[in-house]
Design a protein around this motif. Structure first.
Motif, PDB file in Angstrom:
ATOM      1  N   ASP A 172      49.319  43.486  18.465  1.00 12.32           N
ATOM      2  CA  ASP A 172      50.498  43.699  17.611  1.00 12.32           C
ATOM      3  C   ASP A 172      51.791  43.352  18.351  1.00 12.32           C
ATOM      4  O   ASP A 172      52.664  42.662  17.818  1.00 12.32           O
ATOM      5  CB  ASP A 172      50.557  45.156  17.136  1.00 12.32           C
ATOM      6  CG  ASP A 172      49.429  45.513  16.179  1.00 12.32           C
ATOM      7  OD1 ASP A 172      48.788  44.571  15.642  1.00 12.32           O
ATOM      8  OD2 ASP A 172      49.174  46.719  15.992  1.00 12.32           O
TER       9      ASP A 172
ATOM     10  N   SER B 180      52.090  39.522  19.026  1.00 10.81           N
ATOM     11  CA  SER B 180      52.423  38.715  17.844  1.00 10.81           C
ATOM     12  C   SER B 180      53.858  38.988  17.370  1.00 10.81           C
ATOM     13  O   SER B 180      54.526  38.085  16.882  1.00 10.81           O
ATOM     14  CB  SER B 180      51.428  38.985  16.720  1.00 10.81           C
ATOM     15  OG  SER B 180      51.500  40.330  16.326  1.00 10.81           O
ATOM     16  N   LYS B 181      54.330  40.210  17.579  1.00 16.52           N
ATOM     17  CA  LYS B 181      55.685  40.566  17.140  1.00 16.52           C
ATOM     18  C   LYS B 181      56.744  40.019  18.104  1.00 16.52           C
ATOM     19  O   LYS B 181      57.733  39.419  17.673  1.00 16.52           O
ATOM     20  CB  LYS B 181      55.803  42.085  17.048  1.00 16.52           C
ATOM     21  CG  LYS B 181      57.165  42.578  16.625  1.00 16.52           C
ATOM     22  CD  LYS B 181      57.179  44.088  16.573  1.00 16.52           C
ATOM     23  CE  LYS B 181      58.581  44.606  16.357  1.00 16.52           C
ATOM     24  NZ  LYS B 181      58.671  46.042  16.499  1.00 16.52           N
TER      25      LYS B 181
ATOM     26  N   ASN C 250      46.891  47.387  19.876  1.00 24.35           N
ATOM     27  CA  ASN C 250      48.322  47.535  20.171  1.00 24.35           C
ATOM     28  C   ASN C 250      48.860  46.316  20.908  1.00 24.35           C
ATOM     29  O   ASN C 250      49.972  45.832  20.612  1.00 24.35           O
ATOM     30  CB  ASN C 250      48.582  48.792  21.008  1.00 24.35           C
ATOM     31  CG  ASN C 250      48.341  50.059  20.224  1.00 24.35           C
ATOM     32  OD1 ASN C 250      48.356  50.052  18.991  1.00 24.35           O
ATOM     33  ND2 ASN C 250      48.094  51.150  20.923  1.00 24.35           N
TER      34      ASN C 250
END
Length: 189
Positions: A161, A164-165, A158
């Motif tokens: 993610d 990177s987002k 998590n």
């Protein structure tokens, strides 16, 4: 035995090499007394080593209370308790040692009044087994149950993610897991 014990005698102060030379000297036809004086090894030691074939260094001082196997078992138990997030304090280790000795009927000099092994025993035990026993860190049951391979993998998945987002710079990342409400019991000193 005090914790700052210093040797005061010269007993057993000879080397294996000196002993071998002295025995060779005796086997050449010289007397044990002459070898004793020349190599500075007690007469009785040379006599016993020569005729009774006793080998190795002399055993000086008091032996340990527990056998090597018993100490390995206690060491393994202490490490197991630590791995289960229930570290033992030095006082608890001393109490466990006393109870173990009583259970196994092992002769000891532990205190019958306080029902504890001594501080000197603990120091020697920790040195012989390369252990360090301190005040255990308080750990909540939630943290213990949540700290497993699956939960840690999910957390880092998590986190990766989101990082990177959102592309947060390092100065915008804060640790916000402290709420001010404690669920941890203090284990004491």
């Amino acid at each position: 035995m005090p914790r700052d014990w210093k040797r005061t005698t010269q007993r057993g102060n000879w080397t294996e090499e000196q002993l071998k030379q002295a025995i060779a000297f005796i086997e050449k036809g010289n007397s044990i007394r002459a070898a004793s004086k020349q190599f500075n090894i007690p007469f009785t030691t040379l006599r016993d080593r020569r005729f009774k074939k006793i080998e190795g260094r002399p055993k000086l001082g008091r032996g340990t209370v527990f056998s090597k196997d018993d100490e390995e078992l206690l060491t393994a138990r202490i490490k197991l308790m630590d791995n289960l997030f229930y570290g033992l304090t030095p006082l608890q280790v001393r109490r466990v040692a006393y109870e173990y000795a009583e259970l196994k009927k092992i002769p000891n000099t532990f205190s019958k009044d306080s029902r504890l092994a001594g501080k000197d025993w603990l120091d020697g035990f920790l040195k012989r087994n390369a252990l360090s026993v301190r005040k255990p860190e308080a750990t909540s049951i939630n943290r213990i149950t949540g700290f497993n391979r699956t939960e840690v993998a999910n957390f880092f998945g998590n986190l990766g993610d989101v990082m990177s987002k959102e592309k947060f710079p390092p100065d915008c990342i804060y640790n916000m897991d402290e709420t001010g409400v404690t669920t941890v019991q203090d284990p004491g000193k």
